[in-house]
Design an enzyme around this catalytic site. Structure first.
Site, mmCIF file in Angstrom:
data_model
loop_
_atom_site.group_PDB
_atom_site.id
_atom_site.type_symbol
_atom_site.label_atom_id
_atom_site.label_comp_id
_atom_site.label_asym_id
_atom_site.label_seq_id
_atom_site.Cartn_x
_atom_site.Cartn_y
_atom_site.Cartn_z
ATOM 1 N N THR A 9 48.670 -19.251 -7.673
ATOM 2 C CA THR A 9 47.310 -19.686 -8.336
ATOM 3 C C THR A 9 46.201 -18.753 -8.065
ATOM 4 O O THR A 9 45.902 -18.608 -6.674
ATOM 5 C CB THR A 9 47.176 -21.119 -7.875
ATOM 6 O OG1 THR A 9 48.238 -21.942 -8.149
ATOM 7 C CG2 THR A 9 45.705 -21.561 -8.357
ATOM 8 N N LYS A 13 45.318 -23.917 -14.565
ATOM 9 C CA LYS A 13 45.580 -24.277 -13.305
ATOM 10 C C LYS A 13 44.530 -24.823 -12.508
ATOM 11 O O LYS A 13 44.305 -25.688 -11.903
ATOM 12 C CB LYS A 13 46.556 -23.120 -12.689
ATOM 13 C CG LYS A 13 46.526 -23.568 -11.090
ATOM 14 C CD LYS A 13 47.476 -24.804 -10.914
ATOM 15 C CE LYS A 13 47.533 -25.229 -9.344
ATOM 16 N NZ LYS A 13 48.608 -24.614 -8.718
ATOM 17 N N LYS A 44 40.243 -23.355 -2.027
ATOM 18 C CA LYS A 44 40.286 -22.182 -2.486
ATOM 19 C C LYS A 44 40.188 -22.290 -4.249
ATOM 20 O O LYS A 44 39.513 -21.548 -4.883
ATOM 21 C CB LYS A 44 41.339 -21.364 -2.154
ATOM 22 C CG LYS A 44 41.595 -19.998 -3.090
ATOM 23 C CD LYS A 44 42.830 -20.055 -4.169
ATOM 24 C CE LYS A 44 44.119 -20.431 -3.372
ATOM 25 N NZ LYS A 44 45.341 -20.564 -4.359
#
Lengths: 291, 370
Positions: A98, A173, A241
């Protein structure tokens, strides 16, 4: 040296489970991890271990990567002994990490310039779905590679989407994880307020499970939050994150996102409290202990 | 497999078989017995009631469970008339109230309805309800009166105002407030109700228009336990599940907590759809992807497709969602609980209300992000 084999880079929480599922295809699987001892379990199950990502690329028809964040994804791609070093026509790299769209496009460009094929394919789902082969795969990039990777995707996941040009997988995502991160924080607020207001948290879970906002995440994380157990299926630092990357995406297009911004602040607080390596549901502790 | 006779006035029912089954429609641990009556019709009967009735040889309780098998036949109506059901008042015929009252009328209850704008009563009166001229007149004429009002101000006005509910109450009566209000409002109403000798139950619901129509609401009750027990069969007509949470205030708090989480979720979902579209993703695909994952909730599947088309037919008006967030924030402040995400979500709902979206479905909060 082309074989029908598959390669896997990165044997963390997700990677080790996904690589194990690849072994079920009955093809040679070559693995690499920064700390080599993480390869041992896979080797014991029949995989071979390589000394570098470049070696895995050479030995495999398609190599999958599952790295922690943009920095590691770039290092594995571009560092010494990295993916780009040995990529060539006939070789393919599927980066399932990701990352932000720019990182993905940077890697894609380098690989396609050398004649290789590239697909970004971040996943939705954490440890258990990875183990059970129930991930949701959000792919974008080379459509022919998406088709060729079908068997591998089917053994690692329950559904894969092809979303178009490189960057779209990354963006999808981030959007999904942004919603998930905000939801987990909202849930933490609900659990905490319930307790402070003298309600039974278990009653709250029962009520939520009966209604329109019932979902698997609440069902799974609710009891563990109440018990105070936060063993990491999805580390909090990675969730934070993802929130940060989603907010940066919002910045790019000047999109207001006050709920995500508020949730991000709570994750940051949780990190300063030392919960970065716990499951992201540990954000509950940052909320519950806040008064 | 027991076979026994249950006296029912002059027409005994032959029970062919009994099986202890957990009732899926009643919350928590209640058990129901599946009884097969003469003619093959089956019903769930709450086990405790069946046993006590059989023992006493009195007329049986044939529980009007909406999930019972078989068709409502004349035998059923006979059974009901020999078992005295409380007369029911229903105040407030908005989106929720009209559907809930309708289910009570269909279930054969003697229902008296009242609404501030009386024309809203017409349809139900045509369907068999009685017309109530005022909250006072309604509560005076009924055993148990329900109130489904929009907000604390309306709930107080109906309960305590001129010609209010309280003026018609007395011993052996009950008031069940199914509005969503703050605990203070609920306690004020409870006190006034109890001062008349009547009982009080706060019972806000989880679920909006369709669950109200389908009789699948969730009742979050608190207050007088005896009234809860008395009203439970009525709640079971309107809902699929009920919780008794303790003293007045607990039901209100639970409802606010649930709706706080829901409001934050809707606001976050909206952020995802708008951000996604802005960066080139297809919003319908976003809805599909979410539908596959751990955060898949019925609300997203229901509202996503219409939100993507910018359509917001009101099942749960945005102004009420914002009211709930406002009350939740006040509750959090009282108990010193920080709720930054809910506060941020509230900001979006306030903005959407200011932009004229108050009467749209609460999913219209997405417009505040565009």
């Amino acid at each position: 040296m082309a074989t029908e084999g598959l390669g896997f880079l990165g044997l963390g929480i997700m990677g080790v489970a996904m690589a194990k599922n690849l072994l079920k295809l009955g093809v040679p699987v070559c693995v690499w991890n920064r700390s080599p001892e993480k390869c041992d379990a896979l080797v014991a199950m029949g995989a071979t271990a390589a000394k570098s990502p470049a070696e895995v690329i050479l030995k495999s028809k398609i190599t999958f990567g599952m790295l922690a964040d943009p920095a590691v994804a770039l290092t594995v791609a571009f560092g010494p002994g990295g993916v780009v070093e040995s990529i060539m026509p006939g070789k393919a790299y599927v980066d399932m990490s990701t990352v932000d769209a720019e990182t993905s496009m940077t890697i894609s460009k380098a690989i396609t310039e050398k004649g290789g094929r590239f697909l970004e394919a971040p996943v939705s789902g954490s440890k258990k779905p990875a183990e059970d082969g129930q991930l949701v795969i959000l792919a974008a990039g080379d459509e022919s590679l998406f088709n060729d990777a079908g068997a591998a995707f089917d053994v690692m996941g329950k559904k894969s989407f092809f979303l178009g040009e490189v960057g779209n997988g990354a963006r999808m995502k981030l959007v999904v994880n942004m919603i998930m991160g905000s939801m987990m924080t909202a849930f933490a607020e609900g659990l905490s307020l319930a307790e402070k207001a003298g309600l039974s948290q278990n009653d709250l879970l029962d009520v939520l499970d009966l209604g329109a906002i019932a979902n698997g995440m609440f069902k799974l994380k609710g009891p563990s939050c109440i018990k105070g157990s936060f063993a990491p299926a999805f580390p909090l630092k990675h969730q934070q994150k993802d929130m940060r990357l989603a907010l940066a995406l919002g910045d790019e297009v000047a999109q207001t996102m006050p709920v995500a911004a508020a949730a991000n602040e709570v994750y940051k607080k949780a990190r300063t409290l030392g919960f970065g390596d716990n499951d992201f549901s540990a954000v509950y502790k940052a909320i519950a202990d806040s008064s | 497999m027991a076979t026994s006779m249950v006296a029912r006035g002059s027409a005994p029912l032959l029970l062919r078989s009994m099986a202890l089954l957990p009732s899926p429609t009643i919350g928590a641990q209640r058990c129901a017995t599946l009884v097969t009556l003469r003619g093959g019709r089956q019903h769930f009967v709450l086990t405790g009631q069946l046993q006590s009735r059989m023992g006493a040889g009195n007329s049986p309780v044939v529980h009007q469970c909406r999930r019972c098998f078989g068709v409502r036949a004349s035998a059923s109506a006979e059974a009901e008339s020999s078992e005295k059901k409380p007369t029911v008042g229903f105040l407030g015929l908005g989106i929720m109230g009209v559907a809930m009252a309708r289910n009570l009328v269909k279930a054969g209850y003697d229902v008296t309805v009242w609404n501030r704008s009386p024309s809203k009563c017409d349809a139900l009166v045509k369907e068999g309800a009685k017309f109530g001229a005022s909250p006072k007149g309604t509560s005076a004429a009924c055993d148990i009166t329900f109130g489904m009002l929009a907000d604390p101000a309306a709930a107080i006005a109906v309960a305590l105002g001129e010609d209010g509910v309280v003026k018609g109450l007395g011993p052996n009566k009950g008031y069940v407030d199914v509005s969503t209000v703050d605990a203070e409002t609920s306690k004020a109403i409870a006190e006034a109700v109890r001062a008349t000798g009547a009982q009080f139950l706060e019972a806000p619901v989880s679920g909006s228009k369709k669950p109200a129509e389908d009789g699948t609401l969730i009742f979050l009750t608190a207050g007088d336990r005896a009234l809860y027990d008395e009203a439970s069969p009525i709640l079971d007509v309107m809902g699929k599940s009920r919780f008794y949470l303790g003293d007045v205030g607990k039901g209100a708090a639970m409802k606010l907590v649930v709706n706080m989480v829901m409001g934050s979720m809707m606001a976050s979902f909206s952020e995802g759809l708008v951000l996604g579209e802005k960066v080139g993703l297809d919003p319908e695909t976003i809805v599909q992807v979410i539908g596959q994952g751990a955060i898949n909730a019925p609300m997203f599947a229901m509202k996503g497709p219409s939100m993507v088309k910018s359509a917001y037919p009101p099942a749960f008006p945005l102004k009420h969602q914002q009211k709930d967030l406002r009350l939740a924030i006040a509750l959090a402040e009282e108990v010193s609980q920080e709720i930054p995400v809910a506060a941020a979500a509230n900001g979006l709902f306030v903005r959407a209300k200011k932009d004229g979206r108050g009467d749209d479905d609460f999913s219209a909060v997405i417009e505040a992000l565009k």
